[in-house]
Scaffold this motif. Sequence first.
Motif, mmCIF file in Angstrom:
data_model
loop_
_atom_site.group_PDB
_atom_site.id
_atom_site.type_symbol
_atom_site.label_atom_id
_atom_site.label_comp_id
_atom_site.label_asym_id
_atom_site.label_seq_id
_atom_site.Cartn_x
_atom_site.Cartn_y
_atom_site.Cartn_z
ATOM 1 N N LEU A 120 -6.334 11.083 3.303
ATOM 2 C CA LEU A 120 -5.809 10.653 4.600
ATOM 3 C C LEU A 120 -6.793 10.961 5.730
ATOM 4 O O LEU A 120 -6.994 10.141 6.630
ATOM 5 C CB LEU A 120 -4.458 11.313 4.863
ATOM 6 N N GLN A 163 -9.714 8.465 5.522
ATOM 7 C CA GLN A 163 -9.306 7.149 6.013
ATOM 8 C C GLN A 163 -9.267 7.134 7.538
ATOM 9 O O GLN A 163 -9.741 6.197 8.171
ATOM 10 C CB GLN A 163 -7.951 6.770 5.425
ATOM 11 N N LYS A 164 -8.715 8.183 8.133
ATOM 12 C CA LYS A 164 -8.636 8.247 9.602
ATOM 13 C C LYS A 164 -10.023 8.349 10.225
ATOM 14 O O LYS A 164 -10.304 7.706 11.236
ATOM 15 C CB LYS A 164 -7.780 9.433 10.035
ATOM 16 N N PHE A 206 1.154 4.091 -2.924
ATOM 17 C CA PHE A 206 0.886 5.480 -2.566
ATOM 18 C C PHE A 206 2.030 6.378 -3.018
ATOM 19 O O PHE A 206 1.812 7.419 -3.652
ATOM 20 C CB PHE A 206 0.684 5.558 -1.049
ATOM 21 N N VAL A 207 3.260 5.971 -2.729
ATOM 22 C CA VAL A 207 4.434 6.771 -3.103
ATOM 23 C C VAL A 207 4.583 6.845 -4.621
ATOM 24 O O VAL A 207 4.853 7.917 -5.173
ATOM 25 C CB VAL A 207 5.710 6.206 -2.439
ATOM 26 N N ALA A 234 0.829 -1.204 0.000
ATOM 27 C CA ALA A 234 0.000 0.000 0.000
ATOM 28 C C ALA A 234 0.864 1.255 0.000
ATOM 29 O O ALA A 234 0.581 2.211 -0.740
ATOM 30 C CB ALA A 234 -0.934 -0.003 1.203
ATOM 31 N N TRP A 235 1.927 1.258 0.835
ATOM 32 C CA TRP A 235 2.806 2.429 0.877
ATOM 33 C C TRP A 235 3.534 2.608 -0.446
ATOM 34 O O TRP A 235 3.690 3.739 -0.913
ATOM 35 C CB TRP A 235 3.812 2.307 2.023
ATOM 36 N N ALA A 236 3.967 1.516 -1.044
ATOM 37 C CA ALA A 236 4.673 1.610 -2.329
ATOM 38 C C ALA A 236 3.751 2.186 -3.405
ATOM 39 O O ALA A 236 4.149 3.070 -4.173
ATOM 40 C CB ALA A 236 5.195 0.241 -2.750
#
Length: 66
Positions: A42, A45-46, A6-7, A2-4
């Motif tokens: 973000l 999502q939070k 996103f970046v 997920a982070w990959a």
Amino acid sequence: MAWAGFVIAILAQYIGIYTLEEPLYVKGYYAIAGAFLIVACLVLQKTIRDNEEDSMHITAAEEFEG
């Protein structure tokens, strides 16, 4: 993963803005809009996560009391 993703998405967006053949004020508009969209995602999502955690705590408290 997920982070990959996103970046990579952010990099692709800002590389596209950087290579765009438009005046600087147009690039700035797109950059600010992109940054706002990232922050809004973000926050959403939070908020969803916090609401789900709250409903789990309320359910657990009701089961404990009842």
